[in-house]
Design an enzyme around this catalytic site. Structure first.
Site, mmCIF file in Angstrom:
data_model
loop_
_atom_site.group_PDB
_atom_site.id
_atom_site.type_symbol
_atom_site.label_atom_id
_atom_site.label_comp_id
_atom_site.label_asym_id
_atom_site.label_seq_id
_atom_site.Cartn_x
_atom_site.Cartn_y
_atom_site.Cartn_z
ATOM 1 C CE LYS A 230 -3.906 1.884 2.713
ATOM 2 N NZ LYS A 230 -4.778 1.599 3.888
ATOM 3 C CB SER B 48 -7.902 3.243 2.859
ATOM 4 O OG SER B 48 -7.073 2.714 3.875
ATOM 5 C CB SER C 92 -8.258 0.106 5.564
ATOM 6 O OG SER C 92 -8.967 1.309 5.780
#
Length: 579
Positions: free
Chosen positions: A73, A147, A171
């Site tokens: 990420k 996310s 997330s």
């Protein structure tokens, strides 16, 4: 591997690291999902890393993640790659790799690149990024979940073996639920957040996605451990539980606590709970309303001030690439006050106590991971309302210092993925993994916690015997059957309950005695030692495979006065003959 509630998870075929890299880039071209990546490394560079891993293997290195491909990420630093947090104006070249990712690389993993996300890790939908909305891997009109959207989709599309995300509000779990994969959110601080752009620094966690529980757990175990560069990092405590008991009890929410679920998800959750119960796991409804109320504090309370502390001043400069929804959420923190923040912390402390009491008689809480699976168009029409609903069951977890493992539940009637979470108190992560393993059919369950000591038992603490509950009470983990060397003799002691006495007589003066080996926490072993009744003792036991372990024995004089049963070769065999 046995069939669990939801069947077996198929193992992937073994390939060399270079073959895995080539296959990944073929898959990247095939699916053509450019929105998944913010920075994708050149194939030649990744292939060079794969060759280096193969060289390390040839030199005899032990690499538990050899050739495993990782999508990271893009709010987590990887040296040599830019970190953007999905905001181009915020980007900076990372010079040091985040501790968790560096541990993966040291274990043989290979980074493919940096993935898209809800900007500044603010959102559960996967659409809040100037790099594009990340579409669901299998249903492009639906959201991917955020996310950590790009990392989850890279795994679900079969590009990456594991995806590394972060989880403040859910997330690391919501995207797993929307793709039918596994997401592990460990206890806060167990996996260090060094090198992670904070969202809410006190409530952020580094997480892992994978298609199967075993791989996710191995990755989480590699990343776990204290880190001096992370002031919030934590170690497993001395009394950590290393296993769940055989007979499980799970709390499940009441019908009224499921009011926010869409009808397809409500029906899927009910069927999943029935399947779990039918598998032999006891379930009981409990009132989780206090937990759901606490969840609202993450965005609607003063806790949101932590998001402003992280990136608020940067967003005050009005960068062109700022997502308006994210900006509005973080800008709202201006209205918070110091007393309001203190009040919220007090509320959370009280709810933590409530949660502890609520789960005191259970081994975990089984929840739906999220409430629905909306379309991208629906989220664009109602970006705040849908996002708020989707965090109903995830938002409280970090606020209350709890751990969670997200796994697939039974799919909806329409065949869409549906996910459930096993939620446990802080540091009960291994218990959550073991429960999740029962649900998905991973047998034996993978080990997440790497501490403890081995303890050999030969009588009343064996599985199925009357004192085995004492081992389960301290979270002992079964490590296999064992036999001693031929230096030991076994006697039947006159005790209640009946138990044998093991005594070393000398090389060749006894016979191999069958027992069982468990791994127990250091504090658990201390509890045994402190409460040990006469004539029992803990001492070093020599095993037939050459190892020496701590184990139960008895005093020589007690054995002399007891009945010799060495010829039976073990306590269970003696009991069977008596019956």
């Amino acid at each position: 591997m046995t069939a669990g509630v939801l069947g077996n998870i198929a193992a992937q075929p073994q390939r060399s690291p270079t073959e895995r890299v080539a296959a990944a880039y073929r898959r990247i071209a095939e699916v053509d999902r450019q929105e998944v990546w913010i920075t994708l490394r050149e194939e030649g560079d990744v292939a060079a890393d794969a060759a280096a891993v193969e060289q390390r293997l040839a030199e005899g290195a032990a690499l538990p993640l050899a050739g495993i491909l990782v999508a990271v990420k893009d709010n987590i630093d990887v040296a040599g790659l830019p970190t953007t947090a999905a905001c181009p104006e915020f980007a900076y070249p990372a010079t040091v790799t985040a501790a968790a990712v560096q541990r993966l690389v040291a274990a043989g993993a290979i980074v493919l690149g940096k993935t898209n996300l809800d900007q500044f890790a603010t959102g559960l939908v996967g659409t809040r990024s100037p790099y594009g909305a990340v579409r669901n891997a299998h249903h492009p009109e639906l959201i991917s979940g955020g996310s950590s959207s790009g990392s989850a989709v890279a795994v679900a599309l079969g590009i990456a073996d594991i995806g590394i995300g972060t989880d403040t509000a859910g997330s690391g779990r919501v995207p797993a639920a929307l793709h039918g994969i596994v997401g592990i959110k460990a206890t806060l601080g167990v996996i260090p957040t060094h090198g992670v752009i904070p969202a809410c620094a006190d409530y952020d966690a580094v997480t892992v996605f994978a298609t199967d529980l075993d791989r996710a757990v191995v990755a989480a175990a590699v990343m776990a451990g204290p880190e001096i560069r992370d002031p919030r990092s934590r170690s497993w405590p001395a009394d950590v539980h290393l296993a769940a008991p055989e007979q499980l009890r799970l709390a499940v929410p009441r019908a009224e606590d499921l009011a926010t679920l869409s009808e397809p998800y409500r029906e899927a959750f009910v069927r999943t709970v029935v399947a779990v119960t039918d598998s032999g796991i006891a379930t009981q409804e409990v009132d989780i309303s206090a937990l759901l109320d606490a969840a609202r504090l993450l965005y609607d309370g003063a806790i949101v001030a932590e998001r402003y502390a992280a990136v608020g001043e940067f967003l005050d400069t009005a960068p062109a690439g700022a997502d308006p929804t994210v900006t509005a959420i973080i800008d709202a923190a201006r209205a918070t006050t110091g007393p309001g923040f203190a009040d919220d912390l007090d509320t959370l402390a009280r709810v933590r106590a409530t949660a502890t009491a609520l789960l005191a008689d259970f081994h975990g809480l089984l929840l739906p991971t999220t409430t629905e699976h909306p379309s991208i168009a629906a989220v664009q029409a109602d970006p705040l309302g849908i996002n708020r609903r989707m965090g109903t069951y995830t938002n409280f977890c970090n606020l209350l210092d709890m751990a969670a493992v997200a796994v697939p539940g039974l799919p909806t009637a329409a065949g869409l993925p549906f996910g459930v979470m096993v939620v446990v108190p802080a540091f009960a992560d291994q218990v959550a993994v073991d429960i999740a393993a029962r649900i998905v059919g991973a047998d034996p369950p993978p080990a997440l916690v790497d501490r403890g000591t081995e303890l050999a038992v030969f009588g009343a603490h064996l599985r199925g015997q009357p004192l085995h509950w004492q081992l389960e009470e301290i979270g002992a983990r079964f490590a296999g059957e064992i036999t001693t060397t031929a230096a030991y003799r076994l006697t039947a002691l006159d005790t209640t309950p009946p138990k044998p006495g093991l005594v070393r007589h000398g090389d060749g003066l006894g016979a191999p005695i069958l027992g069982e080996l468990f791994r127990v926490s250091e504090a658990g072993l201390g509890r045994f030692l402190a409460a040990l009744p006469a004539p029992m003792a803990l001492t070093s036991i020599e095993l037939s495979d050459g190892r020496s372990v701590i184990g139960f024995a008895c005093t020589y004089d007690a054995a002399e006065a007891a009945t010799d049963i060495t010829s039976f070769g073990g306590w269970k065999a003696y009991l069977q003959r008596q019956n």
